[in-house]
Structure formats: C-alpha cells, structure tokens
Design an enzyme around this catalytic site. Structure first.
Site, mmCIF file in Angstrom:
data_model
loop_
_atom_site.group_PDB
_atom_site.id
_atom_site.type_symbol
_atom_site.label_atom_id
_atom_site.label_comp_id
_atom_site.label_asym_id
_atom_site.label_seq_id
_atom_site.Cartn_x
_atom_site.Cartn_y
_atom_site.Cartn_z
ATOM 1 N N SER A 1 0.823 -1.212 0.000
ATOM 2 C CA SER A 1 0.000 0.000 0.000
ATOM 3 C C SER A 1 0.857 1.261 0.000
ATOM 4 O O SER A 1 1.660 1.453 -0.885
ATOM 5 C CB SER A 1 -0.964 -0.014 1.188
ATOM 6 O OG SER A 1 -1.848 -1.099 1.089
ATOM 7 N N ASP B 1 -2.343 6.099 -4.236
ATOM 8 C CA ASP B 1 -1.227 5.452 -3.565
ATOM 9 C C ASP B 1 -0.694 4.349 -4.480
ATOM 10 O O ASP B 1 -1.227 4.133 -5.570
ATOM 11 C CB ASP B 1 -1.669 4.929 -2.193
ATOM 12 C CG ASP B 1 -2.754 3.873 -2.264
ATOM 13 O OD1 ASP B 1 -3.446 3.813 -3.285
ATOM 14 O OD2 ASP B 1 -2.921 3.112 -1.293
ATOM 15 N N ASP C 1 -0.913 1.144 -4.841
ATOM 16 C CA ASP C 1 -1.797 0.097 -5.382
ATOM 17 C C ASP C 1 -3.148 0.639 -5.814
ATOM 18 O O ASP C 1 -4.053 -0.118 -6.162
ATOM 19 C CB ASP C 1 -1.959 -1.058 -4.396
ATOM 20 C CG ASP C 1 -2.686 -0.671 -3.118
ATOM 21 O OD1 ASP C 1 -2.557 0.489 -2.690
ATOM 22 O OD2 ASP C 1 -3.373 -1.530 -2.535
ATOM 23 N N ASP D 1 -5.850 2.035 -4.579
ATOM 24 C CA ASP D 1 -7.182 1.862 -3.988
ATOM 25 C C ASP D 1 -7.628 3.138 -3.279
ATOM 26 O O ASP D 1 -8.814 3.335 -3.043
ATOM 27 C CB ASP D 1 -7.238 0.659 -3.035
ATOM 28 C CG ASP D 1 -6.262 0.733 -1.879
ATOM 29 O OD1 ASP D 1 -5.386 1.635 -1.877
ATOM 30 O OD2 ASP D 1 -6.343 -0.126 -0.980
#
Length: 447
Positions: A96, A241, A243, A245
C-alpha cells in the site's frame, strides 16, 4: 522492525523481515485454506514485486491451486478479477502506502473481500502449525495469464447505470495525475480515456516502484500535483497510492480537495441516485453524516479497517461506503476501495451538476482533523480508555473501537495502536483550534 502479521496478511521490509521463507509459508497456508481453488495473483510496481510474485505463484501451485496472473495491477482490479474468474480468492502483492523497501501479501476471499477476523485467524493458524501439505507432481496447480483484467474492470464501471460516458466526454475535462510511479500510472489513464477524457497530464507516471515522494497521499506530499493543475489549468487533479485503492483529489484551482472529502463526494452522488444507508469508520470525518442527513439517510460507523466497513455496509444494507483515507467502496461494483470508480463518480457529478471541482468543494461543510497520540510507557492503555468512557458517559461514547466521544462542535476518538505503545488520538472540529481544544480536553481528563 519485525514482520507484521495480521488477519489481512503479512507486511515487512523485503530481505530482512519479509523473506522468501515466510512468503512461501504464509502463501502455502492461504492456498491450503482456499482448498486448492483458483487464486488470482497481482502486484503493484515495487522493485521486489516480481520476486515475490514468483515465490507466491510457485507456492500456490505446490499446494494444488490453479493460478491466474494479472501482473502489475491496481488492488481493485485484482479484486474485480476474482469475480471475473469466479476464483476462490486472490493474493495482492503490495504494501500500500508504505515506502519502496516494504512489500506485503494482502489476501482476498471468494467474495473478493479482505479476509475477516475469523478467516484471517484460520490462515494464521495453518501457517503457525505448518499444517499445509504440498502436492505430488501429478496434482500441482496450473498457471494462466489474464492480460485483460483492467479492461474488464473499466468496462464494469462504464456499465454502471449512473455513469454516462458520453456526458462526461462532452465536457472536455482536463485531468492531472500523480500515481507516484505506482499502478495508478496504468489504471487511471485507462479509466479516463474510456470516459472520453482526452487531455491528461501526468507526473510520476513511470510504473517502476521508485516512488518520487512519500507514497501516502497526504497534503504535505502533493504540492507538485497542485502546481501542475494550476500550470495546465486542469479541471481536476487525481492522486493515488501505489496500489491505487485510495484517491485524493485536487480542485481546478490547485487546492487540496481533502482525502476525507473523496468519500463524501461519492456519498453525495450515490445517495442522490438511490436511497439507502451509507457507512464509514469511526475515525472518518463528520461530513459523511452531513451528507447522509442532506439526503434523508443515515450514516453508520464501524471499527477502523476496510473489512470492518464492508461488514457494517452489509449489516445495514448500505448503498455506498468508504474510509476517510480516500477510499470509495461501491457495492454495485465490489466491496473494496476503488480509485477508478471514485474518479468516474466524481467526473459524473461535475458533469451533471455543471460545477467546477472548486465550486463543488465550497458547497461542503468545512472540518479540520487533527491526529496526535498519548505515549503509554507505564500507563495502562485499557485504563485510559475506561476512564474516557466513564468521564464522558453522559455523551454516550461509542466503544466499538476504542472510545469515541461526540461533542456538538466536533469529536475525539481514542484507540490503541496495533504497532506502537501509544494511544492514537484523532479529533475533528470546525477549525484547527477547535480540533486541538477538544483533543486537549479529553487527554487532560483521562491523564
């Protein structure tokens, strides 16, 4: 820093805490927990991603799982691939917003949701007891590659009944992006192009995992994208960010829209289309209650953590949910944070209401959030929480996750940290001064 093991997976610094041995052990446990079913594997752009992916895929095969590799993909795209392939779950190789030296395994179940507490404990028990079993040569799993997972994800967003691609395209929006050299560098342009956005400007858009700034989309890290929006006279800026999400927005004037307000905008849009409850966590802004009240609906609160929000959404049959860290959870698509659907919803809102992003932001109430902490040392954390509950008993504090006290002009939330010997103190008020005043009052009362 020791390896961090929780119900949602494992996380650590690659080569020291996160090693091939513990990657393999934990993956074998998860693969065994699925019963040897089909598992989606995707990763963000981190330098160690390919190494981790090789270990994960081989281990899953070794315990009898068939693997579908989707390669470098946003976390919500991997989640959508679970639905596409009717899989038993997914492993997302991503830490993340952690710095580049970190990596992690994030685990999804057959519903495309992060494992809940019970499911996570089952996987951890298998890992600790090493009760997984490797298969013989004639029972190992297969591997296939899906190069169209992102196309599927984007198409499903376009098929949502309230997303009008032609209307968005007719507005000739210009959008600036900062995907911090993560998966958003691939996913966001694809989403915008599908929506008919032709004028796209980007910084930090090489998906190589070498993050140009601290990858958490907080205000102090976003000055370059704000400047780009102003320089190019864009209608909107979008930041993700690694990834992809989480979604942070920048207004057309180059001002921060506010991560807490990303989900508020999504709530406002969806509740205008369909009536129903919404849900977020205890530490998210009060603006969500304001939005729900505006539409004659109720906003419910859960413990902090995405899966806790998802479970609350299901419990109250929420039509929209999210987290104040820029997470939009749209159950019409899947039960997970999704920056792609967040961007689509926001552009649709601007197109329908014929306002600029700055004008829309000015219609929302202003709150200021503050984060501080109480060092524990020799202090008993539970005793502090119990005292807070007792002192403010007349205000009916919420003890779902720590203690949250609602005041007329703000709130304070105390909760134990999972990683440090501290109690985290979140507060929000109608001004920075009020947020600090409320936090100081509560801390003084409990100490």
């Amino acid at each position: 820093m020791a390896l961090m093991i929780s119900v949602s997976g494992i996380r650590g610094i690659f080569g020291t805490d996160l090693t091939p041995e513990n990657l393999s052990r934990f993956t074998a446990a998860y693969g065994s927990w699925t019963g040897g079913g089909k598992v989606i594997v995707g990763r963000d752009t981190r330098v160690t991603g390919q190494i981790c992916e090789n270990i994960v895929v081989a281990t899953l095969q070794s315990v009898g799982c068939d693997v579908v590799q989707v390669g470098v993909s946003a976390t919500p795209t991997v989640a959508m691939a679970v639905h596409k392939h009717d899989a038993a779950g997914a492993i997302i190789i991503s830490a993340s917003h952690n710095p580049a030296e970190w990596n992690a395994l994030k685990l999804l179940n057959a519903k495309s949701e992060f494992l809940n507490a019970e499911e996570g404990r089952e996987v951890m028990n298998i890992s600790e007891e090493q009760s997984y079993r490797y298969k013989g040569f004639d029972q190992t799993g297969s591997v296939e590659t899906d190069t169209e997972a992102l196309d599927y994800h984007v198409q499903k967003i376009l098929e949502l009944p309230y997303i009008n691609r032609d209307l968005i395209a007719s507005k000739n929006f210009s959008v600036a992006l900062d995907p911090v050299n993560g998966t958003g560098a691939i996913a966001l342009p694809a989403m915008l192009e599908a929506l008919g956005v032709e004028e796209i400007y980007s910084i930090n858009d090489t998906p190589n995992g070498l993050f140009a700034h601290n990858p958490e989309p907080l205000p102090e890290h976003l000055q370059d994208i704000c400047a780009l929006v102003r320089e190019k006279n864009c209608d909107l800026g979008a930041v993700t960010d690694p990834d992809a999400d989480r979604l942070a927005l920048i207004t057309n004037k180059g001002n921060l829209f506010g991560e807490e307000y990303t989900q508020a905008a999504a709530f406002d849009f969806i509740l205008d289309k369909k009536k129903g409850n919404c849900a977020t966590n205890l530490s998210s802004s009060r603006v969500t209650e304001d939005i729900a009240r505006k539409h004659g609906q109720k906003c419910y609160r859960s413990a902090v953590g995405e899966i806790n929000v998802v479970e609350k959404m299901k419990e109250v049959e929420a039509v929209i949910g999210g987290e104040g860290n820029g997470g939009v959870i749209n159950p019409d698509l899947h039960y997970g944070r999704d920056s792609l659907v967040g961007v689509a919803i926001f552009l649709q809102l601007l197109a329908e209401r014929e306002v600029t992003s700055d004008e829309y932001r000015n219609t929302l109430p202003d709150y200021v959030m503050r984060k501080s902490k109480i060092p524990l040392a020799d202090i008993d954390a539970d005793a502090i929480l119990e005292k807070a509950e007792d002192v403010y008993r007349d205000l009916g504090p919420d003890t779902t996750d720590g203690v949250k006290i609602d005041f007329e002009d703000g709130w304070v939330h105390l909760r134990k940290s999972n990683t440090e010997p501290i109690i985290r103190v979140y507060s929000e008020g109608i001004s920075a001064e009020k947020a600090r005043e409320l936090a100081d009052e509560v801390v003084d009362a409990v100490q």
